[in-house]
Design a protein around this motif. Structure first.
Motif, PDB file in Angstrom:
ATOM      1  N   SER A 102      -5.016  -1.672  -8.459  1.00 15.31           N
ATOM      2  CA  SER A 102      -5.063  -0.910  -7.215  1.00 15.31           C
ATOM      3  C   SER A 102      -6.492  -0.609  -6.791  1.00 15.31           C
ATOM      4  O   SER A 102      -7.423  -0.625  -7.604  1.00 15.31           O
ATOM      5  CB  SER A 102      -4.280   0.406  -7.368  1.00 15.31           C
ATOM      6  OG  SER A 102      -4.917   1.230  -8.327  1.00 15.31           O
ATOM      7  N   TYR A 116      -2.520  -2.065  -3.314  1.00 14.72           N
ATOM      8  CA  TYR A 116      -2.040  -2.656  -4.578  1.00 14.72           C
ATOM      9  C   TYR A 116      -1.877  -4.153  -4.454  1.00 14.72           C
ATOM     10  O   TYR A 116      -1.570  -4.683  -3.366  1.00 14.72           O
ATOM     11  CB  TYR A 116      -0.657  -2.083  -4.950  1.00 14.72           C
ATOM     12  CG  TYR A 116      -0.638  -0.614  -5.262  1.00 14.72           C
ATOM     13  CD1 TYR A 116      -0.789  -0.165  -6.584  1.00 14.72           C
ATOM     14  CD2 TYR A 116      -0.435   0.332  -4.258  1.00 14.72           C
ATOM     15  CE1 TYR A 116      -0.749   1.192  -6.874  1.00 14.72           C
ATOM     16  CE2 TYR A 116      -0.396   1.686  -4.552  1.00 14.72           C
ATOM     17  CZ  TYR A 116      -0.557   2.114  -5.853  1.00 14.72           C
ATOM     18  OH  TYR A 116      -0.508   3.454  -6.134  1.00 14.72           O
ATOM     19  N   TYR A 157       0.839  -1.205   0.000  1.00  6.99           N
ATOM     20  CA  TYR A 157       0.000   0.000   0.000  1.00  6.99           C
ATOM     21  C   TYR A 157       0.870   1.248   0.000  1.00  6.99           C
ATOM     22  O   TYR A 157       2.058   1.202   0.340  1.00  6.99           O
ATOM     23  CB  TYR A 157      -0.974   0.023   1.186  1.00  6.99           C
ATOM     24  CG  TYR A 157      -0.325   0.121   2.558  1.00  6.99           C
ATOM     25  CD1 TYR A 157       0.128   1.344   3.065  1.00  6.99           C
ATOM     26  CD2 TYR A 157      -0.177  -1.003   3.369  1.00  6.99           C
ATOM     27  CE1 TYR A 157       0.710   1.437   4.320  1.00  6.99           C
ATOM     28  CE2 TYR A 157       0.404  -0.919   4.631  1.00  6.99           C
ATOM     29  CZ  TYR A 157       0.834   0.301   5.099  1.00  6.99           C
ATOM     30  OH  TYR A 157       1.417   0.405   6.337  1.00  6.99           O
ATOM     31  N   THR A 194      -3.863   3.901  -0.847  1.00  7.26           N
ATOM     32  CA  THR A 194      -4.011   3.182  -2.108  1.00  7.26           C
ATOM     33  C   THR A 194      -3.447   1.781  -1.886  1.00  7.26           C
ATOM     34  O   THR A 194      -2.297   1.620  -1.457  1.00  7.26           O
ATOM     35  CB  THR A 194      -3.257   3.881  -3.255  1.00  7.26           C
ATOM     36  OG1 THR A 194      -3.743   5.229  -3.386  1.00  7.26           O
ATOM     37  CG2 THR A 194      -3.474   3.143  -4.561  1.00  7.26           C
ATOM     38  N   THR A 212      -0.516  -5.250 -12.431  1.00  4.87           N
ATOM     39  CA  THR A 212      -0.816  -4.546 -11.170  1.00  4.87           C
ATOM     40  C   THR A 212      -2.240  -4.016 -11.191  1.00  4.87           C
ATOM     41  O   THR A 212      -2.729  -3.562 -12.236  1.00  4.87           O
ATOM     42  CB  THR A 212       0.163  -3.374 -10.968  1.00  4.87           C
ATOM     43  OG1 THR A 212       1.504  -3.868 -10.955  1.00  4.87           O
ATOM     44  CG2 THR A 212      -0.121  -2.642  -9.654  1.00  4.87           C
ATOM     45  N   THR A 239      -8.088   2.601  -4.888  1.00  2.39           N
ATOM     46  CA  THR A 239      -7.694   3.959  -4.469  1.00  2.39           C
ATOM     47  C   THR A 239      -8.682   4.530  -3.459  1.00  2.39           C
ATOM     48  O   THR A 239      -9.804   4.038  -3.283  1.00  2.39           O
ATOM     49  CB  THR A 239      -7.611   4.897  -5.682  1.00  2.39           C
ATOM     50  OG1 THR A 239      -8.883   4.936  -6.327  1.00  2.39           O
ATOM     51  CG2 THR A 239      -6.556   4.411  -6.664  1.00  2.39           C
TER      52      THR A 239
END
Length: 260
Positions: A67, A53, A22, A51, A65, A69
């Protein structure tokens, strides 16, 4: 709070490896480095907007990847303050205003007020956006007052004010003479009074009325006895006035007391 993260890879060449981490501000923190486990536990220790990940790596070393947010972490809901506008020791039927404030958690808050007296629980005001309630006790005793605050996420927290004493108003329990009506002038007549309720200690004042005259026998003192020695024939009204430690007063009289 423990927050479970779960990811699933697709495409590429299996098996997959997963890395969770993160960002908070400019700092990046690894939750779990690459492993075959597609889950991790995120347990933040700071408030802020995160955020989150996941990196998924396939058997050929290709990495993808994804995420999440704007993941907000806030402090746990708490009661910032819970107060009464009057101290313990009020009398029955007094309006006592209760006020509470929530903090942290997720606003807006809702407030619920109630009390316990012995084994009885009584609701003063159910959940609402109002952070005040009025407590108007009708029974003397030792109360515990409560507020329960609920935030927008449904989390609740409770705070209490214990040993809140409510007094009955003082009253004259007994007021007697040691001799019946019909005594002769210059006779010593002993007056005795007792009180109940209110806040101890009590003070006692004794006086009498004959015709339009009011005469103090004994002004306020801790003594609950006085000697009435009439020097004039007539029909008397004899009084006691009792004052408790808070200055609340009560009266009682013996009327048509005849002196010959």
């Amino acid at each position: 709070t423990s927050i479970n993260l779960t990811a699933a890879g697709s495409g590429g060449k299996t098996p997959y490896l997963y890395k969770f981490y993160y960002k908070l501000g400019t700092a990046t923190t690894v939750i779990r480095d690459f492993s075959a486990t597609a889950t991790a536990v995120f347990k933040p220790t700071q408030v802020g907007t995160y955020t989150l990940y996941v990196d998924v790596k396939d058997a050929a070393g290709k990495v993808a990847t994804k995420s999440i947010t704007n993941y907000a972490v806030v402090n746990n809901l708490a009661v910032k303050s819970f107060t009464t506008d009057e101290p313990s020791g009020q009398y029955v039927t007094t309006n006592i205003d209760l006020t509470a404030f929530g903090t942290a958690g997720k606003s807006p808050y809702q407030y619920k007020f109630y009390y316990n007296l012995g084994t009885t629980t009584v609701l003063l005001k159910n959940f609402s956006i109002s952070n005040t309630a009025t407590f108007k006790p009708t029974v003397a005793g030792t109360y515990t007052l409560y507020v329960q605050i609920k935030d927008a996420a449904g989390k609740t927290v409770t705070k209490s004010i214990a040993n809140y004493k409510v007094l009955a108003y003082p009253s004259v329990k007994t007021f007697t003479t040691d001799k019946a009506s019909g005594q002769l002038i210059n006779t010593n007549i002993n007056l005795t009074a007792t009180a109940i309720g209110g806040k101890t200690p009590y003070q006692y004042k004794f006086y009498y009325k004959i015709d339009t005259f009011v005469v103090v026998i004994q002004d306020y003192s801790a003594s609950n006895t006085a000697v009435f020695k009439p020097t004039t024939k007539g029909t008397y009204s004899i009084y006691v006035q009792i004052k408790d430690a808070n200055g609340k007063k009560c009266n009682k009289s013996i009327t048509n007391y005849i002196i010959k």
